[in-house]
Every structure is written in C-alpha cells, then in structure tokens.
Write an enzyme that holds these catalytic residues in place. Structure first.
Site, PDB file in Angstrom:
ATOM      1  CD  GLU A 240      33.566  19.432  59.603  1.00 36.37           C
ATOM      2  OE1 GLU A 240      33.102  20.574  59.367  1.00 36.37           O
ATOM      3  OE2 GLU A 240      34.458  19.220  60.416  1.00 36.37           O
ATOM      4  CB  CYS A 274      33.213  23.881  61.058  1.00 28.54           C
ATOM      5  SG  CYS A 274      34.580  24.020  59.900  1.00 28.54           S
TER       6      CYS A 274
END
Length: 507
Positions: A240, A274
């Site tokens: 990720e 993120c």
C-alpha cells in the site's frame, strides 16, 4: 535510517517529539540476526496457535481487545507525543483499529470456513470438491510513521485470526506506541505469535527475508524495493503505497459542506495520509465561491502541539517532509499560484494552506506532497476534471462531490483509482467489507475487502475425492491407452461439451 532517531553505542533508538524536540522515549534496536531469532521463535509457536482453531484464536484476540481498551489513554498519549498529532487525531487510531478487530473477529469463522464448490461440468460430477484456507506460518507487517497503530493493527489482527504468527516492524520515527501495544499481547498470556522488531532499514530487509508473506505500507520507492526482495524469495506481498488523491467538485455540489469535507480529508493528521485529498478540480461555474469557502474553513483551524482538544492541526512528523512541502509551495508560487491562506512554516509546524490558480506544471499537482496543502484548480467541466484526475502515476483513491449521487457514481467510475467516495473523503478506510487497493504505482493488492482481508494471509489447498467410487470410469483415463478408450472419452466429452444435438452426436 529514519529521522528524529539516534542509535547510540548501546544500540538504543531515541524518539524525539516533533513539537519541541524533547526525548519522548527510547527502545533497544534489533539487528538482522535478532530478527532471524524472533522469526524462529514465532515459527515454533505458530503450530499451537493454528491448532487453537478459529474459535480459540477469536477468544484470544477479543481478550487482547479488552487490554487495548484498558490501555487506550497510555497508548494514545505515546502516539501523540511521538507523532505530533493533535489530541483528537491521536485518540482516533486505536478505536478505529478495534472496530476493524471486531469486524474480523466476528466474521473470521465464516471467512475461513472450507468451501465446497460445485463441479464445473457433468464430466466431474462424481467428484467431491473442497477448498480450505491454511495460514502462512509467519507474516511480516512493515508499518509507516503517519498512522503507526492503525496501519499495524489493520494488517496484524486479520493475519493472527487467520492462524499466522506476526512480526511487526514499525517506523523508527514512531515505534513507541506500537511497541507498547504489542507488549500487551504477552501481558494477556497469549501464545508467543506476535512480536515487534525495532530498527532501521536493515531490520525491514531482515523481516522480508524471514517471513512467508509481507505487508508493507509506505512510499512507492521503498515499496518497489520490498517487492523486488519478496520476488527474489518467491513470497507474496501486499504493497500500500503513495497517493495523489483527486477531489472533483461539480457545479451542483453544496459548496459550504464540500469545503468542510475537503478541508478535513485533506488536512487530517496535517495532511500526512496516503489517501489525503491532495488536488482539487472545481468546475468554473462555482470556482471563486468554492475557493472563498475553503479559504474561510482552513483559515479558522487551530494549530498547536499541546495536549487537549483546542488544536485541530498538529505538527509534521519529520523534517524532510517539512522540506518537501516548502519546496512544493515555493514551486507553485513561482509558477503563478496564489496562497489564499496559510503556508507559513515554523519548525515542524506548517500553517494549513489553500492554493488557487494552480495547474499541472506545478509539483504540488503531480508529486505526493504529504502535508497540509490544498491546491484548487479551475476546470471547464467534469470531462476535463476526470482527464486531469487520471493524469497521474498514482491511483489510490478519489472523491466526487455533487448534488446528484448517481451522476457522481458514473463520473467516479471513470476515475483510475482503487477507491472512489461520493460526497465524502477517505470514508472507505473504515468500511471494511470493501477493499482498499491501489492502482498504478499506488500499490499491489489491498487490505480489507471482507473475506479477502483475512484470506490474503492464507494459502488455498484443494481437496478432490470421489462422491461414488467408480473405478472403471477412472481407468478410462489411465494406462494402458487404447483406441477404444480414446474413442469412448472423446465421444463422451463431445456429447457433454457441444452446444447442439448434431455436434453432440458427431454428425
């Protein structure tokens, strides 16, 4: 090595506060040899853990949940001090992590139950089919500094419930809360299947070298290195990675509500997420009004590093991230952007900023900023917004803001991102039945996604047996071959596979 840490001659990692530079705490640093020893120890305990069965593991994880609730204040305070988060942001991580724990504990038995698929055709109807899920023996979780607790727990807990042992490697910038949290596993008397490995990049490499599956969350650059190392060992990995998440604001959106939502999802944790909103495309019909509304919301936010709930925006965690934000602001202004509010920098504090008159020539619209900056670009219509949203190497998540949710869904379907949220920001992060996955350079695989969020930590094993013992039928395929056998098999397969009677009969 990560910033704000210092390994002394005694191999200690000192963690300092980004707010005032004081030492918050220190931990013994592990070596690569230590990681190998930890891995060996966890592997020795894993068979017993797997043998508990799903029910026994769930009971243990729920006992751990109670310990986490009992130590919430202690862990959240450590988190606030080492990250520079606001009190509110620091206190959110553990409850959301526990919500995820409850979801997978409540559903583990169903998600991990053996499956009995139906045969694909009449050709195999006499076979009994079963798929079972067997855990990887040892899973490595390498978590980042921005959400240390959540991005350790979100992966470690499903892996444990699957039956794996887990070693967590937190960032050396923010290891204290994670280390304390993992100590709790031993304090409840749980089997020795969860451990913390503390250290710099070499320790992360050692984790990849000693596990059977690695889940990494962090930068795209480091993720590529992790992926290469995993590939060399032929072990699976989940990555990720970075994002540059777009928000598309259509002319029929509620301007005030949208400004409030985008301000939150772009600036929470000082923009160090993120899935932060990092670029905003607004249809020209409402562009001036939206910039004004967003500037007003952001200008009213409170910034500081003290404990308590009088602060909305905390400090940046690392000096290098402050430098990146400064460079992006300077580049944008030099190329014609206007700072409508914020942008001043003092130490690790960056006053949250809104930029207008931005375009794709600017770094702030192309590179991951990872800071409290909201660049707003005027677009002619939704088509231009989608084109620009897709003009990026990243594809983590996106949002569409509109008064027509159905239209928002249609537009969202054209965006190249793993997750799209309508009239909200990163709400998918707490919607565990749907996956959080990255497209393009934003990652490989994903977390959550219902059953897949726990099955990813398992290997599938197929079992095939006879419903009825028909030795003669099986022997048709076995040696010795003969023309009679071949004709019988071919005629049977033709009859079962053809779509019309003429072809079934071979005419």
């Amino acid at each position: 090595m990560d910033e704000r840490t210092n390994r002394t001659a005694q191999q200690r990692i000192e963690v300092t506060s980004p707010v005032d530079g004081r030492v918050v705490g220190s931990l013994d640093a592990h070596s690569a040899a230590d990681v190998a020893s930890i891995a060996s120890r966890l592997r020795a305990s894993q068979p017993e853990w797997e043998a508990l069965g799903t029910k026994g593991r769930v009971e243990c994880v729920r006992k751990y949940r109670d310990w986490l609730f009992d130590h919430n204040d202690e862990i959240s305070d450590l988190l606030r001090q080492e990250t520079g988060k606001s009190e509110h942001d620091a206190r959110l991580e553990l409850p959301f992590s526990i919500d995820n724990l409850n979801y997978y504990a409540n559903n583990a038995a169903k998600f991990l139950a053996p499956e009995k698929p139906s045969p694909a055709s009449a050709l195999t109807r006499t076979r009994r089919l079963e798929t079972v899920y067997k855990p990887y023996q040892l899973v490595g979780v390498i978590s980042p500094w921005n959400f240390p607790i959540a991005l350790s727990m979100f992966d470690a807990i499903p892996a444990l419930l699957a039956g794996a042992a887990v070693v967590v490697k937190p960032s050396t910038v923010t290891p204290l809360a994670v280390h304390r949290m993992i100590e709790g596993w031993a304090e409840i008397g749980a089997p020795d299947v969860l451990a913390c490995a503390v250290g710099s990049g070499g320790v992360g490499t050692a984790v990849v070298d000693n596990v059977d599956y690695v889940q990494f969350t962090g930068s795209t650059e480091t993720g590529i290195s992790v992926g290469k190392r995993a590939a060399e060992r032929l072990i699976p990995c989940g990555l990720e990675l970075g994002g540059k998440d777009p928000a598309i604001v259509l002319a029929d959106a509620d301007i005030d509500l949208t400004a409030q939502g985008i301000a939150f999802w772009g600036l929470v944790n000082s923009g160090q997420m993120c899935t932060s909103v990092e670029r905003i495309y607004v249809e020209e019909a409402i562009y001036p009004e939206f910039v004004e509304a967003l500037t007003k919301v952001v200008g009213g936010l409170r910034q500081g590093g003290e404990a308590g709930f009088d602060t909305d925006i905390g400090a940046m965690a690392t000096e290098s991230q402050v430098t990146i934000v400064q460079e992006h602001l300077d580049d944008a202004v030099a190329k014609g952007a206007t700072v409508t509010v914020g942008g001043t920098i003092s130490g690790h504090f960056i006053a949250p900023a809104v930029l207008s008159n931005v375009d794709h020539s600017m770094r702030v619209m192309n590179e991951e900023t990872f800071g409290p900056v909201l660049p707003v670009m005027r677009v002619a219509d939704a088509d231009e917004a989608v084109r620009l949203a897709n003009d990026s190497p990243f594809g983590l998540s996106a949002s569409v803001w509109t008064g027509d949710a159905d239209r928002g869904r249609r537009i969202g379907g054209r965006i190249e991102a793993g997750s799209v949220v309508i009239n909200d920001g990163s709400a998918h992060l707490i919607c565990f039945p749907v996956p959080q996955s990255g497209w393009k350079t934003s990652g490989i695989g994903g977390r959550f996604g219902g059953a897949e969020g726990i099955r990813k930590y398992t290997r599938t094993q197929a079992f095939v047996s006879h419903r009825v013992e028909l030795a003669a039928l099986s022997k048709l395929l076995w040696y010795p071959y003969s023309a009679t056998k071949s004709r019988t098999i071919m005629r049977t397969m033709r009859f079962l596979g053809a779509g019309d009677l003429r072809r079934k009969l071979g005419k």
